[in-house]
Design a protein around this motif. Sequence first.
Motif, PDB file in Angstrom:
ATOM      1  N   ASP A  29       0.834  -1.207   0.000  1.00 26.04           N
ATOM      2  CA  ASP A  29       0.000   0.000   0.000  1.00 26.04           C
ATOM      3  C   ASP A  29       0.866   1.254   0.000  1.00 26.04           C
ATOM      4  OD1 ASP A  29      -2.413  -1.450   0.151  1.00 26.04           O
ATOM      5  OD2 ASP A  29      -2.108  -1.705   2.299  1.00 26.04           O
ATOM      6  N   ALA A  30       1.911   1.252   0.812  1.00 27.62           N
ATOM      7  CA  ALA A  30       2.821   2.403   0.848  1.00 27.62           C
ATOM      8  C   ALA A  30       3.584   2.535  -0.465  1.00 27.62           C
ATOM      9  CB  ALA A  30       3.798   2.261   2.018  1.00 27.62           C
ATOM     10  N   ALA A  31       3.933   1.402  -1.076  1.00 32.09           N
ATOM     11  CA  ALA A  31       4.633   1.455  -2.357  1.00 32.09           C
ATOM     12  C   ALA A  31       3.754   2.083  -3.430  1.00 32.09           C
ATOM     13  CB  ALA A  31       5.067   0.052  -2.767  1.00 32.09           C
ATOM     14  N   VAL A  32       2.491   1.700  -3.465  1.00 31.57           N
ATOM     15  CA  VAL A  32       1.567   2.257  -4.465  1.00 31.57           C
ATOM     16  C   VAL A  32       1.341   3.742  -4.221  1.00 31.57           C
ATOM     17  CG1 VAL A  32      -0.824   2.180  -5.274  1.00 31.57           C
ATOM     18  CG2 VAL A  32       0.454   0.066  -4.978  1.00 31.57           C
ATOM     19  N   MET A  33       1.158   4.133  -2.966  1.00 29.17           N
ATOM     20  CA  MET A  33       0.935   5.556  -2.681  1.00 29.17           C
ATOM     21  C   MET A  33       2.186   6.385  -2.967  1.00 29.17           C
ATOM     22  SD  MET A  33      -2.124   6.136  -2.086  1.00 29.17           S
ATOM     23  CE  MET A  33      -1.999   7.826  -1.589  1.00 29.17           C
ATOM     24  N   ALA A  35       4.445   5.647  -5.248  1.00 26.83           N
ATOM     25  CA  ALA A  35       4.542   5.712  -6.702  1.00 26.83           C
ATOM     26  C   ALA A  35       3.547   6.726  -7.266  1.00 26.83           C
ATOM     27  CB  ALA A  35       4.291   4.333  -7.306  1.00 26.83           C
ATOM     28  N   ASN A  36       2.319   6.697  -6.772  1.00 22.04           N
ATOM     29  CA  ASN A  36       1.317   7.668  -7.226  1.00 22.04           C
ATOM     30  C   ASN A  36       1.710   9.094  -6.850  1.00 22.04           C
ATOM     31  OD1 ASN A  36      -0.346   5.760  -8.402  1.00 22.04           O
ATOM     32  ND2 ASN A  36      -1.536   5.457  -6.543  1.00 22.04           N
ATOM     33  N   GLY A  37       2.205   9.262  -5.645  1.00 29.37           N
ATOM     34  CA  GLY A  37       2.650  10.586  -5.217  1.00 29.37           C
ATOM     35  C   GLY A  37       3.815  11.098  -6.045  1.00 29.37           C
ATOM     36  N   PHE A  38       4.747  10.214  -6.378  1.00 26.95           N
ATOM     37  CA  PHE A  38       5.884  10.620  -7.200  1.00 26.95           C
ATOM     38  C   PHE A  38       5.422  11.021  -8.597  1.00 26.95           C
ATOM     39  CE2 PHE A  38       9.422   9.814 -10.064  1.00 26.95           C
ATOM     40  CZ  PHE A  38      10.395  10.588  -9.471  1.00 26.95           C
ATOM     41  N   LEU A  39       4.508  10.246  -9.169  1.00 29.34           N
ATOM     42  CA  LEU A  39       3.984  10.595 -10.495  1.00 29.34           C
ATOM     43  C   LEU A  39       3.210  11.908 -10.457  1.00 29.34           C
ATOM     44  CD1 LEU A  39       2.823   7.097 -11.745  1.00 29.34           C
ATOM     45  CD2 LEU A  39       4.761   8.438 -12.578  1.00 29.34           C
ATOM     46  N   LEU A  40       2.457  12.122  -9.384  1.00 29.64           N
ATOM     47  CA  LEU A  40       1.734  13.382  -9.225  1.00 29.64           C
ATOM     48  C   LEU A  40       2.711  14.548  -9.161  1.00 29.64           C
ATOM     49  CD1 LEU A  40      -1.090  14.725  -8.555  1.00 29.64           C
ATOM     50  CD2 LEU A  40      -0.390  14.503  -6.178  1.00 29.64           C
ATOM     51  N   LEU A  59      -0.493  10.154   4.862  1.00 32.96           N
ATOM     52  CA  LEU A  59      -1.789   9.665   5.358  1.00 32.96           C
ATOM     53  C   LEU A  59      -1.948   8.168   5.155  1.00 32.96           C
ATOM     54  CD1 LEU A  59      -4.207  12.529   4.271  1.00 32.96           C
ATOM     55  CD2 LEU A  59      -3.504  11.922   6.590  1.00 32.96           C
ATOM     56  N   ALA A  60      -1.518   7.677   4.023  1.00 31.03           N
ATOM     57  CA  ALA A  60      -1.610   6.235   3.773  1.00 31.03           C
ATOM     58  C   ALA A  60      -0.735   5.464   4.752  1.00 31.03           C
ATOM     59  CB  ALA A  60      -1.206   5.923   2.343  1.00 31.03           C
ATOM     60  N   CYS A  61       0.478   5.950   4.973  1.00 28.20           N
ATOM     61  CA  CYS A  61       1.386   5.273   5.905  1.00 28.20           C
ATOM     62  C   CYS A  61       0.872   5.333   7.331  1.00 28.20           C
ATOM     63  CB  CYS A  61       2.774   5.891   5.819  1.00 28.20           C
ATOM     64  SG  CYS A  61       3.581   5.574   4.256  1.00 28.20           S
ATOM     65  N   PHE A  62       0.354   6.478   7.727  1.00 33.66           N
ATOM     66  CA  PHE A  62      -0.196   6.606   9.079  1.00 33.66           C
ATOM     67  C   PHE A  62      -1.348   5.631   9.281  1.00 33.66           C
ATOM     68  CE2 PHE A  62      -3.315   8.421  11.991  1.00 33.66           C
ATOM     69  CZ  PHE A  62      -2.544   8.463  13.152  1.00 33.66           C
ATOM     70  N   GLY A  78       8.466   0.212   1.835  1.00 34.10           N
ATOM     71  CA  GLY A  78       7.502   0.150   0.737  1.00 34.10           C
ATOM     72  C   GLY A  78       7.502   1.428  -0.072  1.00 34.10           C
ATOM     73  N   GLY A  79       7.557   2.562   0.606  1.00 33.54           N
ATOM     74  CA  GLY A  79       7.620   3.845  -0.084  1.00 33.54           C
ATOM     75  C   GLY A  79       8.883   3.982  -0.915  1.00 33.54           C
ATOM     76  N   PHE A  80      10.004   3.553  -0.357  1.00 38.28           N
ATOM     77  CA  PHE A  80      11.261   3.604  -1.096  1.00 38.28           C
ATOM     78  C   PHE A  80      11.191   2.737  -2.352  1.00 38.28           C
ATOM     79  CE2 PHE A  80      15.472   1.735  -1.900  1.00 38.28           C
ATOM     80  CZ  PHE A  80      16.165   2.882  -2.241  1.00 38.28           C
TER      81      PHE A  80
END
Length: 93
Positions: A29-33, A35-40, A59-62, A78-80
């Motif tokens: 979930d953190a990886a997807v968010m 990735a989406n945040g980076f693309l945004l 917010l997703a991570c929290f 996951g975010g990394f």
Amino acid sequence: KSRRSALLWPYIEAMCKGGQSREALPSSDAAVMAANGFLLWRFWPHPAAPLVALLFFALACFGRMYFWAHHCFDVLSGGFLGVLVTLCVLRLE
């Protein structure tokens, strides 16, 4: 109770008790968010894009940590990975 709630009940009960997380490293979930945040951030030409991207990811991570679905290192790794994979995909284009 429905069949679905009967299957989910042990997980819900463990989360409410503050037990150990049931998920593994890294958080998808953190990886997807991330990735989406980076693309945004990369493709939305607005000064607030980095802030909005970071807010979505935070917010997703929290939420994942608050409900004991993941630990802190799970969501950070996951975010990394999400940003790393997104960078690799963008380089291939």
